[in-house]
Enzyme design. Structure first.
Site, PDB file in Angstrom:
ATOM      1  N   CYS A  10      -0.324   3.090  -6.461  1.00 59.00           N
ATOM      2  CA  CYS A  10       1.029   3.006  -5.904  1.00 59.00           C
ATOM      3  C   CYS A  10       1.530   1.577  -6.093  1.00 59.00           C
ATOM      4  O   CYS A  10       1.004   0.847  -6.935  1.00 59.00           O
ATOM      5  CB  CYS A  10       1.060   3.461  -4.437  1.00 59.00           C
ATOM      6  N   ASN A  13      -0.618  -0.712  -2.751  1.00 58.83           N
ATOM      7  CA  ASN A  13      -2.014  -0.341  -2.452  1.00 58.83           C
ATOM      8  C   ASN A  13      -2.371  -0.532  -0.978  1.00 58.83           C
ATOM      9  O   ASN A  13      -3.510  -0.847  -0.635  1.00 58.83           O
ATOM     10  CB  ASN A  13      -3.000  -1.110  -3.351  1.00 58.83           C
ATOM     11  N   CYS A  15      -0.456   1.751   1.405  1.00 60.06           N
ATOM     12  CA  CYS A  15      -0.031   3.005   2.080  1.00 60.06           C
ATOM     13  C   CYS A  15      -0.489   4.252   1.328  1.00 60.06           C
ATOM     14  O   CYS A  15      -1.445   4.909   1.732  1.00 60.06           O
ATOM     15  CB  CYS A  15       1.491   3.037   2.268  1.00 60.06           C
ATOM     16  N   ARG A  16       0.207   4.609   0.244  1.00 62.46           N
ATOM     17  CA  ARG A  16      -0.021   5.905  -0.398  1.00 62.46           C
ATOM     18  C   ARG A  16      -1.349   6.002  -1.134  1.00 62.46           C
ATOM     19  O   ARG A  16      -2.100   6.972  -0.955  1.00 62.46           O
ATOM     20  CB  ARG A  16       1.131   6.238  -1.358  1.00 62.46           C
ATOM     21  N   SER A  17      -1.657   5.017  -1.997  1.00 65.74           N
ATOM     22  CA  SER A  17      -2.866   5.185  -2.828  1.00 65.74           C
ATOM     23  C   SER A  17      -4.174   5.051  -2.042  1.00 65.74           C
ATOM     24  O   SER A  17      -5.118   5.793  -2.332  1.00 65.74           O
ATOM     25  CB  SER A  17      -2.841   4.277  -4.071  1.00 65.74           C
ATOM     26  N   ASP A 125       7.589   6.791  -0.263  1.00 67.44           N
ATOM     27  CA  ASP A 125       6.853   5.607   0.196  1.00 67.44           C
ATOM     28  C   ASP A 125       7.099   5.378   1.685  1.00 67.44           C
ATOM     29  O   ASP A 125       8.194   4.983   2.091  1.00 67.44           O
ATOM     30  CB  ASP A 125       7.326   4.386  -0.604  1.00 67.44           C
TER      31      ASP A 125
HETATM   32  P1  4NP Z   1       2.595   1.601  -1.050  1.00 67.34           P
HETATM   33  O1  4NP Z   1       3.756   1.085  -0.082  1.00 67.34           O
HETATM   34  O2  4NP Z   1       3.059   1.344  -2.468  1.00 67.34           O
HETATM   35  O3  4NP Z   1       2.501   3.057  -0.753  1.00 67.34           O
HETATM   36  O4  4NP Z   1       1.354   0.832  -0.684  1.00 67.34           O
HETATM   37  C1  4NP Z   1       4.260  -0.230  -0.104  1.00 67.34           C
HETATM   38  C2  4NP Z   1       3.617  -1.203   0.614  1.00 67.34           C
HETATM   39  C3  4NP Z   1       4.111  -2.480   0.638  1.00 67.34           C
HETATM   40  C4  4NP Z   1       5.282  -2.772  -0.051  1.00 67.34           C
HETATM   41  C5  4NP Z   1       5.924  -1.797  -0.771  1.00 67.34           C
HETATM   42  C6  4NP Z   1       5.401  -0.519  -0.803  1.00 67.34           C
HETATM   43  N1  4NP Z   1       5.826  -4.066   0.016  1.00 67.34           N
HETATM   44  O5  4NP Z   1       6.971  -4.263  -0.440  1.00 67.34           O
HETATM   45  O6  4NP Z   1       5.166  -4.982   0.540  1.00 67.34           O
END
Ligand code: 4NP
Length: 153
Positions: A10, A13, A15-17, A125
């Site tokens: 994702c 790294n 939340c989703r992955s 997300d």
């Molecule tokens: P992820 O979500 O891609 O599912 O881990 C996010 C986590 C942090 C951020 C963006 C998306 N960020 O902008 O810090």
């Protein structure tokens, strides 16, 4: 095609992955499969950090422990080390294609392809939507379908 290792990707790294990695490990274990699972982000903003606290809390409520996981960024070797790389959304897939400099052996696929082959949805997300339960449920469904498709009983 024999798949022995899977990398979930994702953006951050956190939340989703990592959620996908933990769910995959648990479901694979229950099926008696030994497939290597890992996760990484296309961005390196959260290197070395544990998954986002609200995501960890939600995952724990559904029986998945994210606490030992630590964020890392996708590296060039991932494209040859893993048999299958699963992107959470279209942007992740585009970023992965940009990051692949050399010919690689890993197959790149959208997670949403395991939900609808024709028009694969992005995994929303939860860092932005704040719907951690909704994201987890979509990931759980996709991984259930993925296991049936790639490792039929
Ligand atoms: P992820 O979500 O891609 O599912 O881990 C996010 C986590 C942090 C951020 C963006 C998306 N960020 O902008 O810090």
């Amino acid at each position: 095609m024999m798949i022995n290792s899977v990398l979930f990707v994702c953006l951050g790294n956190i939340c989703r992955s990592p959620t996908a990695e933990a769910i995959f490990r648990e479901k694979a274990r229950r099926r008696g499969l030994s497939v290597i699972a890992d996760s990484a982000g296309t961005a390196g903003w959260h290197l070395g950090k544990a998954p986002y606290e609200p995501m960890q809390t939600t995952a724990a409520e559904f029986g998945y422990d994210l606490s030992p996981l630590r964020a890392r960024q996708v590296v060039q070797k991932d494209f040859s080390n893993f048999d299958l790389i699963i992107a959470m959304d279209q942007q992740n897939l585009l970023d992965l294609k940009t990051l692949t400099l050399r010919a690689n052996t890993a197959h790149l696929r959208l997670m949403g392809a395991y939900i609808s082959a024709g028009s694969p949805p992005d995994i929303p997300d939860p860092y932005y939507t704040r719907d951690f339960v909704g994201a987890l449920k979509i990931i759980e469904q996709a991984i259930g379908n993925m296991l049936s498709a790639q490792w039929p009983k």
